[in-house]
Design a protein around this motif. Structure first.
Motif, mmCIF file in Angstrom:
data_model
loop_
_atom_site.group_PDB
_atom_site.id
_atom_site.type_symbol
_atom_site.label_atom_id
_atom_site.label_comp_id
_atom_site.label_asym_id
_atom_site.label_seq_id
_atom_site.Cartn_x
_atom_site.Cartn_y
_atom_site.Cartn_z
ATOM 1 N N GLN A 35 0.812 -1.218 0.000
ATOM 2 C CA GLN A 35 0.000 0.000 0.000
ATOM 3 C C GLN A 35 0.845 1.268 0.000
ATOM 4 O O GLN A 35 0.405 2.310 -0.462
ATOM 5 N N ILE A 36 2.061 1.188 0.551
ATOM 6 C CA ILE A 36 2.940 2.355 0.653
ATOM 7 C C ILE A 36 4.316 1.974 0.111
ATOM 8 O O ILE A 36 4.802 0.861 0.350
ATOM 9 N N LEU A 37 4.946 2.888 -0.634
ATOM 10 C CA LEU A 37 6.205 2.594 -1.317
ATOM 11 C C LEU A 37 7.349 3.403 -0.716
ATOM 12 O O LEU A 37 7.257 4.627 -0.573
ATOM 13 N N PHE A 38 8.436 2.709 -0.363
ATOM 14 C CA PHE A 38 9.663 3.349 0.102
ATOM 15 C C PHE A 38 10.740 3.148 -0.967
ATOM 16 O O PHE A 38 11.009 2.018 -1.379
ATOM 17 N N ASP A 39 11.354 4.249 -1.399
ATOM 18 C CA ASP A 39 12.387 4.216 -2.437
ATOM 19 C C ASP A 39 13.732 4.568 -1.801
ATOM 20 O O ASP A 39 13.914 5.679 -1.280
ATOM 21 N N VAL A 40 14.678 3.633 -1.835
ATOM 22 C CA VAL A 40 16.011 3.870 -1.266
ATOM 23 C C VAL A 40 17.076 3.964 -2.353
ATOM 24 O O VAL A 40 18.272 3.965 -2.064
ATOM 25 N N GLY A 41 16.652 4.048 -3.610
ATOM 26 C CA GLY A 41 17.575 3.978 -4.729
ATOM 27 C C GLY A 41 18.573 5.103 -4.818
ATOM 28 O O GLY A 41 19.622 4.950 -5.452
ATOM 29 N N ASN A 42 18.292 6.262 -4.203
ATOM 30 C CA ASN A 42 19.204 7.398 -4.270
ATOM 31 C C ASN A 42 20.153 7.476 -3.072
ATOM 32 O O ASN A 42 20.928 8.428 -2.962
ATOM 33 N N ILE A 43 20.089 6.494 -2.187
ATOM 34 C CA ILE A 43 21.090 6.386 -1.124
ATOM 35 C C ILE A 43 22.351 5.775 -1.731
ATOM 36 O O ILE A 43 22.266 4.799 -2.475
ATOM 37 N N PRO A 44 23.533 6.337 -1.478
ATOM 38 C CA PRO A 44 24.759 5.818 -2.100
ATOM 39 C C PRO A 44 24.938 4.311 -1.900
ATOM 40 O O PRO A 44 24.602 3.772 -0.839
ATOM 41 N N GLN A 45 25.458 3.667 -2.919
ATOM 42 C CA GLN A 45 25.640 2.219 -2.887
ATOM 43 C C GLN A 45 26.482 1.783 -1.699
ATOM 44 O O GLN A 45 26.219 0.751 -1.074
ATOM 45 N N GLY A 96 2.683 2.860 9.496
ATOM 46 C CA GLY A 96 1.455 2.601 10.239
ATOM 47 C C GLY A 96 1.016 1.162 10.075
ATOM 48 O O GLY A 96 1.818 0.243 10.186
ATOM 49 N N ASN A 97 -0.276 0.951 9.764
ATOM 50 C CA ASN A 97 -0.782 -0.414 9.591
ATOM 51 C C ASN A 97 -0.847 -0.818 8.123
ATOM 52 O O ASN A 97 -1.506 -1.790 7.772
ATOM 53 N N ARG A 98 -0.148 -0.066 7.274
ATOM 54 C CA ARG A 98 -0.135 -0.386 5.848
ATOM 55 C C ARG A 98 1.005 -1.340 5.504
ATOM 56 O O ARG A 98 2.026 -1.371 6.176
ATOM 57 N N VAL A 99 0.820 -2.116 4.449
ATOM 58 C CA VAL A 99 1.860 -3.043 3.978
ATOM 59 C C VAL A 99 2.845 -2.266 3.118
ATOM 60 O O VAL A 99 2.459 -1.688 2.098
ATOM 61 N N PRO A 100 4.121 -2.219 3.501
ATOM 62 C CA PRO A 100 5.094 -1.462 2.715
ATOM 63 C C PRO A 100 5.769 -2.298 1.636
ATOM 64 O O PRO A 100 5.930 -3.510 1.766
ATOM 65 N N ALA A 101 6.173 -1.612 0.570
ATOM 66 C CA ALA A 101 7.058 -2.182 -0.428
ATOM 67 C C ALA A 101 8.295 -1.295 -0.499
ATOM 68 O O ALA A 101 8.202 -0.074 -0.323
ATOM 69 N N ILE A 102 9.433 -1.912 -0.760
ATOM 70 C CA ILE A 102 10.705 -1.188 -0.795
ATOM 71 C C ILE A 102 11.351 -1.415 -2.157
ATOM 72 O O ILE A 102 11.492 -2.564 -2.600
ATOM 73 N N VAL A 103 11.757 -0.340 -2.826
ATOM 74 C CA VAL A 103 12.490 -0.446 -4.082
ATOM 75 C C VAL A 103 13.874 0.157 -3.891
ATOM 76 O O VAL A 103 14.068 1.055 -3.065
ATOM 77 N N GLN A 148 0.898 6.094 -1.013
ATOM 78 C CA GLN A 148 1.900 7.116 -0.681
ATOM 79 C C GLN A 148 3.261 6.624 -1.132
ATOM 80 O O GLN A 148 3.550 5.422 -1.090
ATOM 81 N N GLY A 149 4.115 7.525 -1.558
ATOM 82 C CA GLY A 149 5.488 7.202 -1.895
ATOM 83 C C GLY A 149 6.432 8.034 -1.058
ATOM 84 O O GLY A 149 6.237 9.239 -0.885
ATOM 85 N N ILE A 150 7.466 7.396 -0.499
ATOM 86 C CA ILE A 150 8.433 8.087 0.357
ATOM 87 C C ILE A 150 9.840 7.772 -0.147
ATOM 88 O O ILE A 150 10.230 6.608 -0.224
ATOM 89 N N GLU A 151 10.590 8.820 -0.479
ATOM 90 C CA GLU A 151 11.989 8.640 -0.863
ATOM 91 C C GLU A 151 12.868 8.844 0.369
ATOM 92 O O GLU A 151 12.734 9.850 1.081
ATOM 93 N N LEU A 152 13.744 7.892 0.632
ATOM 94 C CA LEU A 152 14.637 7.972 1.785
ATOM 95 C C LEU A 152 16.045 8.338 1.329
ATOM 96 O O LEU A 152 16.522 7.866 0.289
#
Length: 424
Positions: A188-198, A219-226, A276-280
């Motif tokens: 339900q919610i997307l976390f993007d870590v692709g711009n964190i240095p390798q 929260g209580n949503r199922v996250p996905a991580i790319v 929702q999309g969140i870039e970390l």
């Protein structure tokens, strides 16, 4: 679609009516009550259970299992034990005031062996052979294990607390609800870590901090991580599972391109768009590290590893990082693992070498349970976000979270040694 009108088969009804004994009736009443709470319309069979109720939280735990044993309870499925409050391999009583509690904790653990549980005494049962497989409906009861089973293996479990876990293992049945159902497993919610240095994403601490952030934000949503690197392995996914289920409530996450129900982003979200999309970025990781424990001027007093339990590959990494050196004698260095992994490491000669270096290795329990580490205090370094999250509320410690290599270098030198990205 869940209708809330529960249908029972003939065997379920016989159990509920008491025709198969009082223990079975009690267990079935508990399962039916849980089904009504979940508004489930059916029960389903399970193939495995991981039992948390063997962890002592007071006399009621012992009274419950003794009642079930006295009334002829037996297990319907293979069932493995969670940690105990104490280690059955360590019969010493460090704190005389805790002796009754520790005695009853051991009695409780032994009662679950009598019930028929496999005495593995671990919070990381997925590291053992014979673990469930993709699509298996199971009962998980410890938060990191529930998350790992659902996410990394693709087995299906809700969070089954004490004593629901035992009742499910006795009946072999659970409500067909929540994460047992396909539709509840969609991201339900997307976390993007692709711009964190390798280089940062290749550091093992990254996964602990990522799990903590995901747990706090989703929260209580199922996250996905790319954006996770190809090097991401089960130890890294274990870190996400443990941190996410400690800092939040994450019984399932999808690592796109890595975990079995997330071959693609579309599959992970079951064709829907993210809510929702969140870039970390690196600053998010630094903030998470600071929230878990700031590096004060206080002298380092100890190291705590193995929450969840240390794996075979983590032992191998630790031995290589230590490279024959010894721990500064001013420090206390604790490591917890399962009996199975302990034996694997012992056969490699690692246990003896690590003990000679000054590391205390504990099985059956965890180091933020005070009976195992009576006297641990001051500033303690850990590589585990779960330990960092829970320990300050259970022990007189201040915590500093670091990578495994940082923990080793700090343990050898006797003072905090941090890599550049983690120190700035």
């Amino acid at each position: 679609m869940v209708t809330g009108v529960l249908q029972l088969n003939e065997l379920d009804q016989a159990r509920l009516d008491g025709r198969l004994g009082k223990a079975m009736q009690f267990a079935m009443q508990t399962i039916v009550t849980a089904a009504h709470i979940d508004q489930a319309d059916a029960l389903i069979d399970i193939s495995f259970a991981h039992i948390d109720a063997c962890f002592y939280n007071g006399r009621a735990h012992l009274d419950f299992v003794n009642y079930m044993l006295e009334h002829g309870a037996s297990l319907a499925v293979p069932s493995w034990t969670y940690n105990g409050l104490v280690s059955l391999n360590d019969l010493s009583v460090r704190d005389p005031l805790a002796s009754r509690e520790m005695h009853e904790a051991r009695e409780l653990m032994q009662a679950y062996v009598k019930l028929g549980c496999n005495p593995v005494w671990t919070c990381a049962p997925y590291q053992l052979p014979g673990r469930p497989g993709l699509g298996d409906h199971i009962v998980g009861s410890e938060s990191n294990a529930v998350s790992f089973y659902n996410s990394v293996i693709g087995a299906r479990s809700n969070m089954y607390g004490d004593y629901l876990d035992v009742c499910a293992a006795i009946t072999g049945r659970v409500p067909f609800s929540k994460l047992h159902r396909d539709e509840a497993r969609a991201a339900q919610i997307l976390f993007d870590v692709g711009n964190i240095p390798q280089a940062v994403r290749s550091n093992d601490l990254f996964y602990h901090l990522l799990g903590y952030i995901v747990g706090r934000k989703c929260g209580n949503r199922v996250p996905a991580i790319v954006g996770l690197p190809e090097s991401c392995d089960e130890d890294d996914l274990k870190a996400i599972s443990a941190a996410g289920s400690s800092a939040g409530s994450v019984p399932l996450f999808h690592a796109v391109g890595i975990t079995p129900e997330a071959a693609t982003l579309e599959i992970a979200f079951q064709g829907r768009q993210p809510q929702q999309g969140i870039e970390l970025l690196v600053d998010d990781l630094r903030q998470a590290r600071d929230e878990l424990g700031l590096n004060s001027d206080q002298a380092l007093t100890g190291i705590a590893l193995g929450t969840p339990h240390f794996s075979y590959t983590e032992f191998e990494r630790l031995v290589n990082l230590l490279d024959g050196r010894s721990i500064d004698p001013r420090l206390t260095f604790y490591l917890t693992t399962s009996r199975y992994v302990f034996e694997q490491a012992r056969q490699q000669g690692w246990i003896e070498s690590l003990q000679q270096a000054g590391i205390k290795i504990i099985t059956d329990t965890c180091t933020y349970f005070s009976p195992a580490v009576n006297g641990l205090h001051g500033k303690v370094m850990t590589n585990s976000a779960k330990w960092a999250y829970y320990a300050p509320g259970m022990l007189p410690v201040d915590v500093l979270i670091a990578s495994l290599s940082e923990c080793v270098e700090s343990a050898v030198s006797g003072e905090v040694m941090l890599d550049q990205w983690n120190a700035t």
